[in-house]
Design a protein around this motif. Structure first.
Motif: not given
Length: 297
Positions: A231-239, A248-253, A273-278, A289-292
Motif C-alpha cells: 500500500l505504501l507509495p514511494e517515500g511514504a515510509a519515513v525514516k 534510525e527506523h521508520i517511525y512515521g507514515i 502519522v506516528g504511533i506512541r510506543r505505549d 494508517i492502513e485505511t488512509y
C-alpha cells in the motif's frame, strides 16, 4: 506617541469611536495572522499598530477616570481634593467587610466549580469509549482559523464506520520560534508530551524528526515491510533518528497523498502519522494508517 499619531497608525480619524478602533484592530490582527500562516514572520509594523491601539485604550481609560472624579467631587470646587481624600479614608475601612464578602464569594465559586467538575465527569462518562486519541503538532491550521477540532474529529470519524469517538488536540507552532505564540505553544507541547499519552501523533516534516528523536514513537519497519508494503507509495515510509538508544527506523507514515486526508478541514504541509510506543489503542492506530493508505490510488 500622541493620540493623533496613534489614530494615524490604525488608519482612523481622531474622532473615531471605540467601536471603530476595536473593529479596525481586529481586522488588522486577522490580516497579520493570515500573513504569518502563509510563511511570513511577525512584522515590526504590526507591533507599532498594537502599541498605538493600546495607547488609545489607555488614554480613553484615563479620560473616563478624570470625568468620573469630576462628576463625584467637582461640586466641592476648591475642596474637591480634600473631599476625595476623606472619601478614600472611609472607603479604606470598608475593605474588612469587602474581604468577608469576597471570602463568601470564593466559597460559592469553589462549590460551583466542584459541581461543574462533577457534571463534566458525568458527561464524559456518558460518552462512548475513545477509538483513537491523537495529538496534532506543527504547522497545521483548522479551516475556520480556530483551534476547535470538533468538525475535524467528525470528518475523521466518518472515515471509520465502526468507530464511535475520535479525540484530537491541535497545537500549532513552528520549531523556529518565529513569534511569542510559537514559543508559548512549543512550551505547552513539551508539557503535554510529558503528561499525556495519545495513541497517534500527526506531524509535519519539521516536527516529525524532532519528536522521533525523543524515542516516544513506535518503530514501524515491520509493518512497512509486511502489512503496509503493498500500500505504501514511494517515500511514504519515513525514516528518522530515534535517539542513541533506538537508532534510525521508520517511525512515521506519510499519508499526505491520501484522498481521505484531503477531506479533513485542515491546512497542512505534510501529514505524517506516528504511533506512541505505549499506545493504549495501537491496533486502532495501525488500522487508521492502513485505511488512509488504501485510499491512495
Amino acid at each position: 506617541m500622541d493620540l493623533k499619531t496613534a489614530y494615524e497608525r490604525l488608519g482612523l480619524p481622531e474622532d473615531a469611536t471605540r467601536d471603530m478602533v476595536e473593529k479596525r484592530y481586529d481586522m488588522l490582527l486577522r490580516q497579520e495572522r493570515r500573513r504569518i500562516r502563509e510563511g511570513g514572520g511577525e512584522s515590526p509594523e504590526f507591533a507599532e499598530i498594537t502599541r498605538a491601539y493600546r495607547f488609545i485604550l489607555e488614554q480613553e481609560e484615563k479620560q473616563a477616570v478624570t470625568e468620573l472624579t469630576e462628576q463625584q467631587y467637582g461640586k466641592y470646587k476648591q475642596f474637591a481634593g480634600l473631599a476625595e481624600k476623606i472619601d478614600h479614608f472611609f472607603s479604606y475601612y470598608k475593605w474588612h467587610t469587602l474581604g468577608a464578602i469576597l471570602l463568601i464569594g470564593a466559597i460559592i465559586y469553589g462549590i460551583n466549580a466542584y459541581i461543574e467538575h462533577k457534571e463534566e465527569q458525568a458527561r464524559l462518562a456518558a460518552l462512548p469509549p475513545i477509538d483513537v486519541d491523537g495529538m496534532i503538532l506543527g504547522q497545521f491550521f483548522v479551516s475556520d482559523g480556530s483551534a476547535d477540532t470538533e468538525n475535524l474529529e467528525a470528518v475523521m470519524l466518518g472515515h471509520f464506520p465502526d468507530w464511535k469517538r475520535v479525540e484530537l488536540q491541535l497545537l500549532t507552532f513552528s520549531l523556529e520560534g518565529r513569534s511569542q505564540l510559537d514559543i508559548a505553544m512549543l512550551q505547552k507541547a513539551s508539557v503535554l508530551l510529558a503528561t499525556e499519552k495519545p495513541d497517534i501523533y500527526i506531524l509535519d516534516s519539521e516536527t516529525y524528526p524532532w519528536l522521533a528523536q525523543t524515542g516516544i514513537l513506535m518503530e514501524l519497519d515491520e509493518w512497512a515491510a509486511g502489512r503496509f508494503s503493498s500500500l505504501l507509495p514511494e517515500g511514504a515510509a519515513v525514516k528518522a533518528f530515534g535517539g542513541e538508544e533506538n537508532g534510525e527506523h521508520i517511525y512515521g507514515i506519510d499519508l499526505s497523498d491520501s484522498p481521505l486526508i484531503g477531506e479533513l478541514p485542515l491546512y497542512k504541509e505534510r501529514f505524517i502519522v506516528g504511533i506512541r510506543r505505549d499506545a493504549e489503542r495501537a491496533d486502532n492506530a495501525l488500522h487508521l494508517i492502513e485505511t488512509y493508505l488504501r485510499s491512495i490510488p
